[in-house]
Design an enzyme around this catalytic site. Structure first.
Site, PDB file in Angstrom:
ATOM      1  N   ASP A   1       0.829  -1.213   0.000  1.00  0.00           N
ATOM      2  CA  ASP A   1       0.000   0.000   0.000  1.00  0.00           C
ATOM      3  C   ASP A   1       0.862   1.261   0.000  1.00  0.00           C
ATOM      4  O   ASP A   1       1.960   1.268   0.554  1.00  0.00           O
ATOM      5  CB  ASP A   1      -0.907  -0.024   1.246  1.00  0.00           C
ATOM      6  CG  ASP A   1      -2.051   0.984   1.133  1.00  0.00           C
ATOM      7  OD1 ASP A   1      -2.383   1.386  -0.005  1.00  0.00           O
ATOM      8  OD2 ASP A   1      -2.598   1.361   2.179  1.00  0.00           O
TER       9      ASP A   1
ATOM     10  N   HIS B   1       2.354   3.301  -9.094  1.00  0.00           N
ATOM     11  CA  HIS B   1       2.081   1.880  -9.342  1.00  0.00           C
ATOM     12  C   HIS B   1       3.232   1.237 -10.116  1.00  0.00           C
ATOM     13  O   HIS B   1       3.610   0.101  -9.863  1.00  0.00           O
ATOM     14  CB  HIS B   1       0.769   1.716 -10.116  1.00  0.00           C
ATOM     15  CG  HIS B   1      -0.447   2.170  -9.346  1.00  0.00           C
ATOM     16  ND1 HIS B   1      -0.639   1.846  -8.022  1.00  0.00           N
ATOM     17  CD2 HIS B   1      -1.518   2.926  -9.714  1.00  0.00           C
ATOM     18  CE1 HIS B   1      -1.791   2.381  -7.609  1.00  0.00           C
ATOM     19  NE2 HIS B   1      -2.327   3.047  -8.610  1.00  0.00           N
TER      20      HIS B   1
ATOM     21  N   LEU C   1      10.162 -20.937  -3.998  1.00  0.00           N
ATOM     22  CA  LEU C   1       9.172 -20.028  -3.415  1.00  0.00           C
ATOM     23  C   LEU C   1       7.813 -20.177  -4.104  1.00  0.00           C
ATOM     24  O   LEU C   1       7.743 -20.229  -5.334  1.00  0.00           O
ATOM     25  CB  LEU C   1       9.663 -18.578  -3.596  1.00  0.00           C
ATOM     26  CG  LEU C   1       8.662 -17.483  -3.199  1.00  0.00           C
ATOM     27  CD1 LEU C   1       8.550 -17.355  -1.687  1.00  0.00           C
ATOM     28  CD2 LEU C   1       9.068 -16.129  -3.803  1.00  0.00           C
TER      29      LEU C   1
HETATM   30  C1  IPE Z   1      -5.532  -2.636  -0.155  1.00  0.00           C
HETATM   31  O1  IPE Z   1      -5.180  -1.313  -0.325  1.00  0.00           O
HETATM   32  C2  IPE Z   1      -5.496  -3.359  -1.486  1.00  0.00           C
HETATM   33  C3  IPE Z   1      -4.170  -3.573  -2.057  1.00  0.00           C
HETATM   34  C4  IPE Z   1      -3.039  -3.273  -1.495  1.00  0.00           C
HETATM   35  C5  IPE Z   1      -4.164  -4.206  -3.357  1.00  0.00           C
HETATM   36  P1  IPE Z   1      -6.253  -0.163  -0.518  1.00  0.00           P
HETATM   37  O2  IPE Z   1      -5.485   1.079  -0.679  1.00  0.00           O
HETATM   38  O3  IPE Z   1      -7.214  -0.522  -1.602  1.00  0.00           O
HETATM   39  O4  IPE Z   1      -7.035  -0.197   0.868  1.00  0.00           O
HETATM   40  P2  IPE Z   1      -7.865   0.935   1.608  1.00  0.00           P
HETATM   41  O5  IPE Z   1      -8.909   1.418   0.641  1.00  0.00           O
HETATM   42  O6  IPE Z   1      -6.916   2.016   1.990  1.00  0.00           O
HETATM   43  O7  IPE Z   1      -8.439   0.251   2.824  1.00  0.00           O
HETATM   44  C1  IPE Z   2      -1.487   0.278  -3.439  1.00  0.00           C
HETATM   45  O1  IPE Z   2      -1.309   1.651  -3.465  1.00  0.00           O
HETATM   46  C2  IPE Z   2      -1.844  -0.301  -4.784  1.00  0.00           C
HETATM   47  C3  IPE Z   2      -3.220  -0.801  -4.881  1.00  0.00           C
HETATM   48  C4  IPE Z   2      -4.122  -0.704  -3.948  1.00  0.00           C
HETATM   49  C5  IPE Z   2      -3.596  -1.463  -6.105  1.00  0.00           C
HETATM   50  P1  IPE Z   2      -2.525   2.666  -3.459  1.00  0.00           P
HETATM   51  O2  IPE Z   2      -2.944   2.931  -4.857  1.00  0.00           O
HETATM   52  O3  IPE Z   2      -3.614   2.192  -2.570  1.00  0.00           O
HETATM   53  O4  IPE Z   2      -1.816   3.958  -2.847  1.00  0.00           O
HETATM   54  P2  IPE Z   2      -2.411   4.956  -1.769  1.00  0.00           P
HETATM   55  O5  IPE Z   2      -2.911   4.132  -0.617  1.00  0.00           O
HETATM   56  O6  IPE Z   2      -3.519   5.695  -2.443  1.00  0.00           O
HETATM   57  O7  IPE Z   2      -1.265   5.818  -1.404  1.00  0.00           O
HETATM   58 MG    MG Z   3      -4.048   2.438  -0.616  1.00  0.00          MG
END
Ligand code: IPE
Ligand code: IPE
Ligand code: MG
Length: 258
Positions: free
Chosen positions: A28, A45, A139
């Site tokens: 995240d 990303h 793995l």
């Molecule tokens: C969780 O992250 C999903 C992934 C890392 C793929 P999100 O960014 O979607 O979660 P919330 O919305 O902050 O809970």
């Molecule tokens: C994690 O990073 C990737 C996915 C959830 C697919 P985010 O896109 O959630 O990044 P933040 O949380 O908005 O910083």
């Molecule tokens: Mg996120």
């Protein structure tokens, strides 16, 4: 739970004494990483995929047996269309570009998450990754894609209900093992350690059932900054945790004492 379920490998690799068998990563913070640099979320990303490569290499080096990565949640479809498209494109490219290297490194790829309603080309790609690497013995990289734990548990409940309706199963036979056996993770041990980057302290519908006795480490760094040192720091913290599984003392210290 059998004793073998929480057997951990003792190794001196990078000074870590207790390596969890199964580490799960909530990757995240890509968006915030990009925003902090005035870049579009997509760039976060893209850099996140590089961090994923580092994580896989580090897991191999640390001799972790299972690495699960949360790549796209069932709820992530509600992001803007362009962002969803770019995430799907990155998954596509990751498998296209990295599958042969993963295969060369003896990595077995598994995918968890709902398969219904996925575009045929994505489905084909996921199946290819699993099939090509099916016989590998290193793995196991579990990719959680279109994954939602509540949906997964509901699907298991549906499968059991159908068996009951068909007279193939009695309601009293439904126990925790019967449910575990119908989850996407049926043949994968529960995660020992769940790491979430970005400072958020929540599961966001990830492995709710399987996390019953997992340890959690929340790292303040954003996912694109994740590297081997970050993984090692989480493993060091894990090594100091006392896992009791409801008992008076940890099976770990019981084992050391005997
Ligand atoms: C969780 O992250 C999903 C992934 C890392 C793929 P999100 O960014 O979607 O979660 P919330 O919305 O902050 O809970
Ligand atoms: C994690 O990073 C990737 C996915 C959830 C697919 P985010 O896109 O959630 O990044 P933040 O949380 O908005 O910083
Ligand atoms: Mg996120």
């Amino acid at each position: 739970m059998a004793e073998g379920d929480f057997l951990e490998m003792a190794t001196t690799t990078l000074g870590i004494t207790i390596v969890p068998r199964h580490v799960a990563l909530i990757m995240d913070g890509n968006g915030r990483w990009a925003a902090a640099r005035g870049l579009p979320r997509f760039e976060g990303h893209r850099r996140g995929v590089e961090a994923l490569r580092r994580a896989v290499r580090a897991a191999i080096e640390l001799r972790i047996s299972y690495l699960t990565v949360y790549s796209f949640s069932a709820e992530n479809w509600s992001r803007p269309r362009e962002e969803v498209q770019s995430l799907l494109g990155l998954l596509h490219r990751f498998i296209r570009n990295d599958l042969s290297e993963l295969h060369d490194n003896n990595v077995r790829v598994r995918v968890i998450g709902a398969r219904e309603d996925l575009a045929p080309e994505i489905l084909a790609l996921l199946k290819e990754a699993e099939q090509v690497t099916a016989a590998n013995t290193g793995l196991t990289l579990v990719v959680a894609f279109n994954y939602g734990a509540r949906q997964e548990i509901a699907a298991a409940a549906r499968a059991l209900a159908e068996m009951v309706a068909e007279g193939r199963l009695a309601p009293h036979e439904i126990d925790a093992d019967a449910i575990s056996a119908r989850l996407d993770t049926a043949d994968i041990p529960d995660p020992d350690l769940i790491i979430r980057t970005s400072g958020e302290q929540r599961l966001s519908n990830f492995l709710l059932w399987q996390a019953a006795y997992a340890e959690f480490v929340f790292l303040p760094i954003l996912w694109p900054d994740f590297d081997q040192a970050a993984l090692v720091s989480a493993l060091e913290e894990y090594a100091h945790r006392e896992r009791r599984f409801g008992r008076v003392e940890s099976p770990r210290s019981a084992k050391t004492a005997s």
